[in-house]
Write an enzyme that holds these catalytic residues in place. Structure first.
Site, mmCIF file in Angstrom:
data_model
loop_
_atom_site.group_PDB
_atom_site.id
_atom_site.type_symbol
_atom_site.label_atom_id
_atom_site.label_comp_id
_atom_site.label_asym_id
_atom_site.label_seq_id
_atom_site.Cartn_x
_atom_site.Cartn_y
_atom_site.Cartn_z
ATOM 1 N N HIS A 196 0.822 -1.215 0.000
ATOM 2 C CA HIS A 196 0.000 0.000 0.000
ATOM 3 C C HIS A 196 0.858 1.269 0.000
ATOM 4 O O HIS A 196 0.543 2.251 -0.676
ATOM 5 C CB HIS A 196 -0.907 0.005 1.232
ATOM 6 C CG HIS A 196 -2.218 -0.684 0.974
ATOM 7 N ND1 HIS A 196 -2.976 -1.243 1.968
ATOM 8 C CD2 HIS A 196 -2.889 -0.885 -0.183
ATOM 9 C CE1 HIS A 196 -4.076 -1.760 1.430
ATOM 10 N NE2 HIS A 196 -4.045 -1.561 0.135
ATOM 11 N N ARG A 303 -6.847 -14.186 -15.017
ATOM 12 C CA ARG A 303 -6.470 -15.177 -14.000
ATOM 13 C C ARG A 303 -7.620 -15.277 -12.994
ATOM 14 O O ARG A 303 -8.186 -14.246 -12.615
ATOM 15 C CB ARG A 303 -5.181 -14.756 -13.295
ATOM 16 C CG ARG A 303 -3.951 -14.768 -14.196
ATOM 17 C CD ARG A 303 -2.671 -14.583 -13.390
ATOM 18 N NE ARG A 303 -1.476 -14.778 -14.189
ATOM 19 C CZ ARG A 303 -0.797 -13.795 -14.775
ATOM 20 N NH1 ARG A 303 -1.212 -12.546 -14.660
ATOM 21 N NH2 ARG A 303 0.297 -14.054 -15.464
ATOM 22 N N ARG A 339 -9.013 -17.847 -17.888
ATOM 23 C CA ARG A 339 -8.162 -19.018 -17.685
ATOM 24 C C ARG A 339 -8.697 -19.816 -16.501
ATOM 25 O O ARG A 339 -8.951 -19.253 -15.432
ATOM 26 C CB ARG A 339 -6.722 -18.609 -17.394
ATOM 27 C CG ARG A 339 -5.900 -19.871 -17.204
ATOM 28 C CD ARG A 339 -4.488 -19.670 -16.874
ATOM 29 N NE ARG A 339 -4.276 -19.024 -15.603
ATOM 30 C CZ ARG A 339 -3.081 -18.565 -15.258
ATOM 31 N NH1 ARG A 339 -2.073 -18.658 -16.079
ATOM 32 N NH2 ARG A 339 -2.916 -17.997 -14.089
ATOM 33 N N GLU A 438 2.584 -23.886 -22.590
ATOM 34 C CA GLU A 438 3.470 -23.492 -21.486
ATOM 35 C C GLU A 438 4.527 -24.548 -21.211
ATOM 36 O O GLU A 438 5.293 -24.425 -20.257
ATOM 37 C CB GLU A 438 2.669 -23.311 -20.200
ATOM 38 C CG GLU A 438 1.525 -22.341 -20.305
ATOM 39 C CD GLU A 438 0.959 -21.968 -18.952
ATOM 40 O OE1 GLU A 438 1.373 -20.923 -18.430
ATOM 41 O OE2 GLU A 438 0.129 -22.723 -18.430
ATOM 42 N N ASN A 461 6.122 -17.454 -19.451
ATOM 43 C CA ASN A 461 6.758 -17.578 -18.128
ATOM 44 C C ASN A 461 6.997 -19.055 -17.813
ATOM 45 O O ASN A 461 8.088 -19.467 -17.456
ATOM 46 C CB ASN A 461 5.870 -16.981 -17.029
ATOM 47 C CG ASN A 461 5.441 -15.563 -17.337
ATOM 48 O OD1 ASN A 461 6.133 -14.863 -18.064
ATOM 49 N ND2 ASN A 461 4.311 -15.150 -16.814
ATOM 50 N N ASP A 462 5.930 -19.833 -17.957
ATOM 51 C CA ASP A 462 6.085 -21.259 -17.681
ATOM 52 C C ASP A 462 6.856 -21.966 -18.801
ATOM 53 O O ASP A 462 7.637 -22.874 -18.529
ATOM 54 C CB ASP A 462 4.718 -21.912 -17.464
ATOM 55 C CG ASP A 462 4.255 -21.728 -16.027
ATOM 56 O OD1 ASP A 462 5.084 -21.906 -15.121
ATOM 57 O OD2 ASP A 462 3.087 -21.378 -15.810
ATOM 58 N N ARG A 472 10.954 -20.376 -11.925
ATOM 59 C CA ARG A 472 10.816 -18.957 -12.254
ATOM 60 C C ARG A 472 10.843 -18.045 -11.032
ATOM 61 O O ARG A 472 11.057 -16.841 -11.153
ATOM 62 C CB ARG A 472 9.538 -18.713 -13.071
ATOM 63 C CG ARG A 472 8.280 -19.096 -12.360
ATOM 64 C CD ARG A 472 7.104 -19.197 -13.309
ATOM 65 N NE ARG A 472 6.202 -18.072 -13.183
ATOM 66 C CZ ARG A 472 5.003 -18.018 -13.726
ATOM 67 N NH1 ARG A 472 4.556 -19.028 -14.449
ATOM 68 N NH2 ARG A 472 4.235 -16.988 -13.566
ATOM 69 N N CYS A 509 0.886 -14.446 -23.990
ATOM 70 C CA CYS A 509 0.367 -13.761 -22.804
ATOM 71 C C CYS A 509 1.341 -13.804 -21.629
ATOM 72 O O CYS A 509 0.999 -13.412 -20.528
ATOM 73 C CB CYS A 509 -0.995 -14.320 -22.407
ATOM 74 S SG CYS A 509 -0.924 -16.017 -21.834
HETATM 75 C C1 PEP Z 1 2.756 -17.876 -18.157
HETATM 76 O O1 PEP Z 1 3.115 -18.908 -17.587
HETATM 77 O O2 PEP Z 1 3.453 -17.264 -18.983
HETATM 78 C C2 PEP Z 1 1.441 -17.290 -17.859
HETATM 79 C C3 PEP Z 1 0.962 -16.300 -18.573
HETATM 80 O O3 PEP Z 1 0.748 -17.776 -16.815
HETATM 81 P P1 PEP Z 1 1.140 -17.509 -15.275
HETATM 82 O O4 PEP Z 1 2.196 -16.452 -15.264
HETATM 83 O O5 PEP Z 1 -0.113 -17.114 -14.582
HETATM 84 O O6 PEP Z 1 1.647 -18.848 -14.857
HETATM 85 MG MG MG Z 2 1.628 -20.115 -16.576
#
Ligand code: PEP
Ligand code: MG
Length: 601
Positions: A196, A303, A339, A438, A461-462, A472, A509
């Site tokens: 905050h 999400r 998702r 992913e 990311n995954d 990660r 994404c």
């Molecule tokens: C990802 O894995 O790139 C993704 C968009 O999902 P999250 O970051 O929620 O795992």
């Molecule tokens: Mg993911």
């Protein structure tokens, strides 16, 4: 002692501040236990309640002050603190300690606060963990008052030069307490961007750095310092040259900000006329506001975990429906890609009793959990089908590794649609289903998935985590976590080529899409839909508008021989420099994406 002159934390509120250091401990005063004579217990309890009332009034004043200086939304931050002081159950427990153990009010209050703090800081809910500083704000104020001090220590005198406040934990109250010409910057040992106090500092335009572990030990009050809230750097006793260099960078940052403001509202079309679709990634209802303001053409990743994590009960179908409708209502003309619950790994809500796993990220996660819990999955699917009756809501499955995961979901969708029809509930008959790419497994079978999917979306990311075998979230491996690794780049190329061949739309994404060099590369690879966190939309739009797709394609062709992530970024940087001012571009980069990212002052 040989102290470092340059300290590095997390920049949570951008800008540059020069001033003298002033340290404030947010740890609160020392409290000593005292035994209260039985005949004085009523007075002691009364003293507690009087103090709580006084602090409450003080917090209401701070709320008002925040409303005037930062706005009505920001002022709500103090509602949470005021509510803590109205929590009768909590106050009853403090009173119980005073009466039951003949304990003085400050010791009883501190004891209960520490218990709560312990609970919150170990909670699985990120939101609660981020709110620990709010608890401290309340605790310190009440304890000071119980000990007869002012509600807060007076703080720095107003002098001729502005002050930079160093503290162990920046609270919202401290952030709004002083005017900007008096306190020009904040440095806190604890906290992150979402605290905050960080949100308030940004609204007030005061540079702020958090997560500067051990920062208080490194600084002597009165030292001249410069705070670079953009990059999270503090320099002690800066030279004139250093200040001038940082001012230069600050000017570049403001120039970029100006460019980004101009880009908002402009079409996301490249110089050679290629239109890109830019969507927003949304976690909380509030995010959709920023997405809409920044011209998002829909939500590429909604999400849903926050509907469930940190709660004691699962959300009802109606609650989920309202959530989807609120998001869709703000972006009525565009797709909203929901998702399905990406639970597991470290995100397990209280209603699940899960045995610990040796490798949770390789374990019972995401679509696997949903398919094993059809009652949980059905209520989500039903809510999506109902929302789709009036909006373009779509369904996306995380961590797909098998075709059956898609086909089983499709069967469940059909069953749910039939149930809803039988019940006479207004709902769509079907919903487009997409798989998130992913994992290397999914990336290698785009053609097989295409037979069962309506669209694809790459979660980089995954994908990066599972391709490179790099957790990660592991800070120790952060330098290895890069989506510019040649193996990841090759997978990305393969995914888009195969998806196009199969006639499927494919979005990116993951965070990567919001990284300037990566956005350039993704366009060159052939991606045409990017979904990024709403705050990054202006940057991506700006990049798209500077680029020409042919140049991006040529740049990607030149990556075939790249041996390392560094080769990839260097090559991209050279190519992109032909179109974009590199100084501006560097400012927009995400260091986590880039294993070469080093820091030089
Ligand atoms: C990802 O894995 O790139 C993704 C968009 O999902 P999250 O970051 O929620 O795992
Ligand atoms: Mg993911």
């Amino acid at each position: 002692m040989n102290r470092s002159r340059v300290l590095k934390g997390i920049g949570v509120s951008p800008g540059l501040a020069v001033g003298t250091a002033y340290t404030i401990s947010a740890e609160g005063p020392d409290v000593t236990d005292r035994v209260i004579a039985p005949e004085c217990l009523d007075d002691e309890v009364q003293r507690l309640h009087n103090t709580i009332a006084e602090v409450r009034t003080h917090l209401e004043e701070l709320r008002e002050r925040t409303r005037e200086r930062a706005g009505a939304e920001e002022a709500k931050i103090f509602d949470a603190q005021i509510l803590m002081l109205e929590d009768q159950e909590f106050l009853g427990e403090v009173e119980g300690l005073i009466r039951g153990h003949q304990l003085n009010a400050e010791s009883a209050f501190e004891f209960k606060m520490l218990e709560m703090r312990d609970l919150w800081s170990h909670s699985t809910s990120g939101t609660l963990r981020q709110r620990v500083a709010d608890l401290s704000g309340v605790q310190v104020r009440v304890l000071h008052r119980l000990l007869g001090d002012a509600v807060m220590p007076a703080g720095p005198e107003r002098g001729t030069t502005p002050v930079i406040v160093f503290t162990n934990e920046l609270t919202p109250g401290l952030t709004v307490q002083f005017e900007k010409d008096h306190v020009a910057g904040f440095v806190s040992e604890q906290g992150t961007r979402t605290a905050h106090a960080a949100i308030l500092a940004r609204s007030l335009g005061i540079p702020c750095i958090m997560g500067l572990v051990g920062g208080l030990d490194e600084i002597d009050a009165g030292t001249n310092v410069v705070v670079d809230g953009t990059r999270g750097v503090v320099i002690l006793d800066p030279t004139d040259e250093e200040i001038e260099e940082l001012r230069d960078r600050e000017r570049t940052r403001l120039a970029l900000e100006h460019e980004l403001e101009e880009a908002v509202g402009q079409p996301a079309v490249t110089r050679d006329g290629q239109a890109m679709t830019l969507r927003g990634n949304i976690d909380l209802v509030e995010d959709v506001e920023t997405a809409a303001e920044h011209g998002a053409e829909g939500v590429g990743l909604l999400r849903t975990e926050l509907l469930i994590v940190g709660r004691t009960e699962l959300p009802s179908e109606d609650e989920q429906l309202r959530f989807f409708e609120r998001i869709a209502g703000r972006l009525p003309d565009f797709p909203i890609v929901v998702r399905t619950y990406d639970l597991g790994g470290d995100k397990f809500p209280a209603p699940f009793k899960v045995a610990p796993e040796n490798n949770p990220f390789l374990g019972w996660r995401a679509i696997r959990v949903c398919l094993d819990h059809p009652e949980l999955f059905r209520s989500q699917i039903r809510a999506v089908l109902r929302a789709r009756a009036s909006a373009d809501v779509q369904l996306m499955l995380p961590l797909v590794t098998q075709v059956e995961e898609v086909t089983r979901t499709r069967s469940l969708v059909q069953e749910c649609a039939a149930d809803l029809r039988r019940e006479g509930v207004e709902a769509a008959d079907d919903v487009p289903i997409g798989a998130m790419i992913e994992t290397p497994a999914a990336a290698m079978m785009i053609d097989l998935l295409a037979d069962h999917c309506d669209f694809l979306s790459v979660g980089t990311n995954d994908l990066t985590q599972y391709s490179l075998v790099v957790d990660r979230g592991n800070a120790q491996l952060a330098k290895r976590f890069t989506s510019f690794h040649p193996a990841v780049v090759r997978l990305l190329a393969r995914i888009v080529t195969d998806a196009k061949r199969m006639g499927l739309d494919v979005t990116v994404c993951g965070e990567m899409a919001a990284e300037p060099l990566a956005a350039f590369m993704l366009m060159g690879l052939g991606y045409r839909i990017l979904s990024v966190s709403p705050g990054r939309l202006p940057l991506v739009r700006w990049i798209v508008r500077q680029i020409d797709t042919q140049a991006a394609e040529a740049a990607v062709d030149g990556l075939a021989d790249a041996q390392t992530a560094l080769d990839v970024t260097q090559h991209l940087r050279e190519r992109v420099a032909e179109h974009i001012d590199l100084d501006l571009l560097e400012l927009g980069r995400l260091p986590v994406m880039d294993s070469e990212a080093t820091f030089n002052v």
